[in-house]
Design a protein around this motif. Structure first.
Motif, PDB file in Angstrom:
ATOM      1  N   PRO A 338       0.846  -1.196   0.000  1.00 43.23           N
ATOM      2  CA  PRO A 338       0.000   0.000   0.000  1.00 43.23           C
ATOM      3  C   PRO A 338       0.882   1.247   0.000  1.00 43.23           C
ATOM      4  O   PRO A 338       1.838   1.339   0.774  1.00 43.23           O
ATOM      5  CB  PRO A 338      -0.792  -0.123   1.304  1.00 43.23           C
ATOM      6  CG  PRO A 338      -0.774  -1.582   1.631  1.00 43.23           C
ATOM      7  CD  PRO A 338       0.559  -2.089   1.141  1.00 43.23           C
ATOM      8  N   GLY A 339       0.564   2.184  -0.878  1.00 39.39           N
ATOM      9  CA  GLY A 339       1.433   3.349  -1.001  1.00 39.39           C
ATOM     10  C   GLY A 339       0.690   4.614  -1.329  1.00 39.39           C
ATOM     11  O   GLY A 339      -0.458   4.594  -1.787  1.00 39.39           O
ATOM     12  N   ALA A 340       1.367   5.730  -1.083  1.00 43.60           N
ATOM     13  CA  ALA A 340       0.817   7.041  -1.426  1.00 43.60           C
ATOM     14  C   ALA A 340       1.944   7.919  -1.954  1.00 43.60           C
ATOM     15  O   ALA A 340       3.043   7.933  -1.396  1.00 43.60           O
ATOM     16  CB  ALA A 340       0.162   7.700  -0.216  1.00 43.60           C
ATOM     17  N   PHE A 341       1.655   8.624  -3.029  1.00 48.86           N
ATOM     18  CA  PHE A 341       2.628   9.462  -3.712  1.00 48.86           C
ATOM     19  C   PHE A 341       2.034  10.860  -3.816  1.00 48.86           C
ATOM     20  O   PHE A 341       0.850  11.019  -4.126  1.00 48.86           O
ATOM     21  CB  PHE A 341       2.899   8.883  -5.108  1.00 48.86           C
ATOM     22  CG  PHE A 341       4.142   9.409  -5.770  1.00 48.86           C
ATOM     23  CD1 PHE A 341       5.395   8.976  -5.385  1.00 48.86           C
ATOM     24  CD2 PHE A 341       4.052  10.328  -6.806  1.00 48.86           C
ATOM     25  CE1 PHE A 341       6.540   9.436  -6.012  1.00 48.86           C
ATOM     26  CE2 PHE A 341       5.182  10.802  -7.438  1.00 48.86           C
ATOM     27  CZ  PHE A 341       6.439  10.353  -7.041  1.00 48.86           C
ATOM     28  N   PHE A 342       2.857  11.890  -3.562  1.00 49.74           N
ATOM     29  CA  PHE A 342       2.360  13.255  -3.461  1.00 49.74           C
ATOM     30  C   PHE A 342       3.086  14.184  -4.422  1.00 49.74           C
ATOM     31  O   PHE A 342       4.211  13.898  -4.843  1.00 49.74           O
ATOM     32  CB  PHE A 342       2.523  13.768  -2.028  1.00 49.74           C
ATOM     33  CG  PHE A 342       2.151  12.762  -0.974  1.00 49.74           C
ATOM     34  CD1 PHE A 342       0.825  12.368  -0.817  1.00 49.74           C
ATOM     35  CD2 PHE A 342       3.111  12.186  -0.148  1.00 49.74           C
ATOM     36  CE1 PHE A 342       0.473  11.430   0.145  1.00 49.74           C
ATOM     37  CE2 PHE A 342       2.779  11.243   0.803  1.00 49.74           C
ATOM     38  CZ  PHE A 342       1.450  10.863   0.947  1.00 49.74           C
ATOM     39  N   PHE A 343       2.460  15.308  -4.735  1.00 54.43           N
ATOM     40  CA  PHE A 343       3.095  16.359  -5.534  1.00 54.43           C
ATOM     41  C   PHE A 343       3.440  17.512  -4.598  1.00 54.43           C
ATOM     42  O   PHE A 343       2.552  18.091  -3.971  1.00 54.43           O
ATOM     43  CB  PHE A 343       2.161  16.854  -6.638  1.00 54.43           C
ATOM     44  CG  PHE A 343       1.933  15.870  -7.748  1.00 54.43           C
ATOM     45  CD1 PHE A 343       2.804  14.817  -7.970  1.00 54.43           C
ATOM     46  CD2 PHE A 343       0.836  16.000  -8.588  1.00 54.43           C
ATOM     47  CE1 PHE A 343       2.591  13.905  -8.996  1.00 54.43           C
ATOM     48  CE2 PHE A 343       0.610  15.094  -9.619  1.00 54.43           C
ATOM     49  CZ  PHE A 343       1.484  14.050  -9.826  1.00 54.43           C
ATOM     50  N   MET A 344       4.724  17.858  -4.517  1.00 55.40           N
ATOM     51  CA  MET A 344       5.173  18.918  -3.615  1.00 55.40           C
ATOM     52  C   MET A 344       5.427  20.198  -4.414  1.00 55.40           C
ATOM     53  O   MET A 344       6.195  20.200  -5.376  1.00 55.40           O
ATOM     54  CB  MET A 344       6.460  18.495  -2.899  1.00 55.40           C
ATOM     55  CG  MET A 344       6.856  19.390  -1.754  1.00 55.40           C
ATOM     56  SD  MET A 344       5.679  19.337  -0.359  1.00 55.40           S
ATOM     57  CE  MET A 344       5.860  17.626   0.172  1.00 55.40           C
ATOM     58  N   GLY A 345       4.777  21.280  -4.017  1.00 59.74           N
ATOM     59  CA  GLY A 345       4.948  22.553  -4.699  1.00 59.74           C
ATOM     60  C   GLY A 345       6.337  23.131  -4.495  1.00 59.74           C
ATOM     61  O   GLY A 345       6.844  23.157  -3.370  1.00 59.74           O
ATOM     62  N   VAL A 346       6.966  23.605  -5.588  1.00 62.68           N
ATOM     63  CA  VAL A 346       8.319  24.163  -5.511  1.00 62.68           C
ATOM     64  C   VAL A 346       8.446  25.480  -6.276  1.00 62.68           C
ATOM     65  O   VAL A 346       9.554  25.996  -6.452  1.00 62.68           O
ATOM     66  CB  VAL A 346       9.370  23.160  -6.032  1.00 62.68           C
ATOM     67  CG1 VAL A 346       9.453  21.931  -5.135  1.00 62.68           C
ATOM     68  CG2 VAL A 346       9.079  22.753  -7.475  1.00 62.68           C
ATOM     69  N   SER A 347       7.324  26.039  -6.758  1.00 66.09           N
ATOM     70  CA  SER A 347       7.350  27.320  -7.494  1.00 66.09           C
ATOM     71  C   SER A 347       8.437  27.314  -8.567  1.00 66.09           C
ATOM     72  O   SER A 347       9.301  28.194  -8.616  1.00 66.09           O
ATOM     73  CB  SER A 347       7.569  28.495  -6.526  1.00 66.09           C
ATOM     74  OG  SER A 347       6.509  28.605  -5.609  1.00 66.09           O
ATOM     75  N   GLY A 348       8.399  26.330  -9.434  1.00 72.40           N
ATOM     76  CA  GLY A 348       9.427  26.182 -10.458  1.00 72.40           C
ATOM     77  C   GLY A 348       9.382  27.258 -11.524  1.00 72.40           C
ATOM     78  O   GLY A 348       8.325  27.803 -11.838  1.00 72.40           O
ATOM     79  N   SER A 349      10.550  27.539 -12.106  1.00 71.23           N
ATOM     80  CA  SER A 349      10.661  28.546 -13.159  1.00 71.23           C
ATOM     81  C   SER A 349      10.270  27.992 -14.515  1.00 71.23           C
ATOM     82  O   SER A 349      10.016  28.741 -15.457  1.00 71.23           O
ATOM     83  CB  SER A 349      12.105  29.051 -13.241  1.00 71.23           C
ATOM     84  OG  SER A 349      12.974  27.984 -13.623  1.00 71.23           O
ATOM     85  N   SER A 350      10.240  26.659 -14.622  1.00 69.86           N
ATOM     86  CA  SER A 350       9.993  26.008 -15.900  1.00 69.86           C
ATOM     87  C   SER A 350       9.338  24.666 -15.608  1.00 69.86           C
ATOM     88  O   SER A 350       8.846  24.437 -14.506  1.00 69.86           O
ATOM     89  CB  SER A 350      11.301  25.845 -16.675  1.00 69.86           C
ATOM     90  OG  SER A 350      11.077  25.308 -17.955  1.00 69.86           O
TER      91      SER A 350
END
Length: 385
Positions: A338-350
């Motif tokens: 069982p797993g969970a994967f997340f998107f972490m905000g980093v305010s990327g330039s591109s």
């Protein structure tokens, strides 16, 4: 919640780690110096390293002093064959290689979580395994880690990817499908070469190839329900070597992405039929080679619910992200754990995989804090479940 005595010093340490890793990018299964640096930093923090019988990558272990479940935090460690164009003072020092996918950010964040967890090791109600995994970019690293058996006792696995379009302080958490399957295909076409001035004397592989490219797009529009989704992209066409000769052979290559396993099974069947029959219609022969490379990332519902609660307590803004057709070999772990994967905000330039991508290093400490807090919370919740 986990707190460090001096978070400012910790943040500067993690930024320093990340910059050094960024300067020294290494490709899949070549991450020797990366592994050495991670091992050194873990040793300095007196964090136990367990045996991981692979050429590169590290398995660290924290806790185990109190009975309880075992969970894993995973970071990928490899870079991409891209020439960096950021102009940063700590830009890649290796020509043609760059951490253009932000795995240096992942390493610094999960290393930070490990340092925070080490401070609370005596209180952990179970064990946390930290995986620094090689070769995510070629889709083979997670499979190799699983084959070693080091995760056989793990009851939950957690990971993340930085997401440039999300602002720092934001985390994307979603149950169910988050990232697509990633499959690869190659099509070999055989005809009869001839002079470009006399096409009637041969079998034109270029005409057959271009018609196959067009026909493949009808799979999504006519064989897949409009309520489902899929992408079929031909990304390479290779044929001929001069201007006045129709080539005897042609080759097509590309990728297929979807979130649905039923759709994933339909596509290669339809592709084979189209490839062979379109080629035959032009007097040519064609062969399809279809390779399944990675499953869709499918997040466990209970784990994502608990993760959202921890994220809010950790000061992050939780959003439900739009799923992406980018692939991620974290899905291989989820086939058995069982797993969970997340998107972490980093305010990327591109965008990801771009030579000019710059991320906000201010996102490293919040990410580390979140994963440390989540590990503590989940050990308790899984134990009490």
């Amino acid at each position: 919640m986990i707190k460090t005595i001096n978070e400012k010093k910790l943040e500067q340490k993690l930024i320093g780690y990340r910059r050094l890793l960024h300067e020294k990018p290494e490709l899949a299964f070549e991450e020797y110096e990366t592994t050495q640096l991670l091992n050194q930093w873990l040793a300095e923090a007196e964090i136990e390293r367990a045996e991981l019988p692979l050429r590169t990558g590290i398995l660290a272990v924290i806790g185990g002093k109190k009975p309880g479940p075992t969970l894993a935090l995973r970071s990928d460690i490899d870079a991409l064959p891209i020439q960096e164009q950021t102009g940063l003072p700590y830009a890649s020092k290796t020509a043609g290689k760059m951490h253009a996918c932000g795995h240096d950010f992942h390493m610094a964040s999960i290393l930070g979580a490990a340092l925070l967890l080490k401070e609370r090791e005596d209180e952990l109600e179970g064990t946390v395994k930290i995986i620094f995994q090689p070769a995510e970019e070629n889709g083979r690293g997670a499979v190799q880690v699983l084959k070693t058996g080091v995760l056989n006792d793990v009851q939950a696995i957690l990971g993340m990817h930085n997401m440039p379009y999300l602002p720092t302080g934001t985390i994307g958490i979603k149950a169910g499908a988050l990232m697509a399957s990633c499959d690869r295909f190659m099509i070999e076409i055989e005809g009869t070469g001839t002079h470009g001035a006399a096409p009637e004397k041969g079998v034109d592989t270029i005409v057959a190839a271009t018609q196959i490219v067009t026909a493949l797009q009808t799979i999504v529009s006519r064989n897949i329900s409009p309520l489902s989704s899929a992408v079929i992209s031909v990304t390479r066409i290779q044929a001929g070597n001069t201007w006045n000769i129709i080539p005897e052979t042609a080759e097509l290559e590309g990728t297929v992405r979807t979130f649905d396993e039923d759709v994933r099974n339909i596509i290669p069947v339809r592709m084979k039929s189209i490839v062979e029959n379109v080629a035959r219609a032009f007097g040519a022969k064609a062969k399809l080679k279809f390779t399944r490379q990675g499953h869709p990332v499918q997040n466990d519902g209970q784990l994502t619910k608990w993760a959202a609660e921890t994220a809010e307590k950790s000061g992050l803004k939780v959003i439900e992200p739009i799923p992406t057709t980018i692939g991620e070999d974290f899905a291989q772990y989820q086939e058995s754990i069982p797993g969970a994967f997340f998107f972490m905000g980093v305010s990327g330039s591109s965008d990801l995989h771009r030579p000019d991508l710059i991320i906000d290093e201010g996102a490293i400490l919040p990410s580390a804090r979140f994963f440390a807090n989540l590990a503590v919370d989940l050990l308790k919740k899984i134990k009490d479940r």
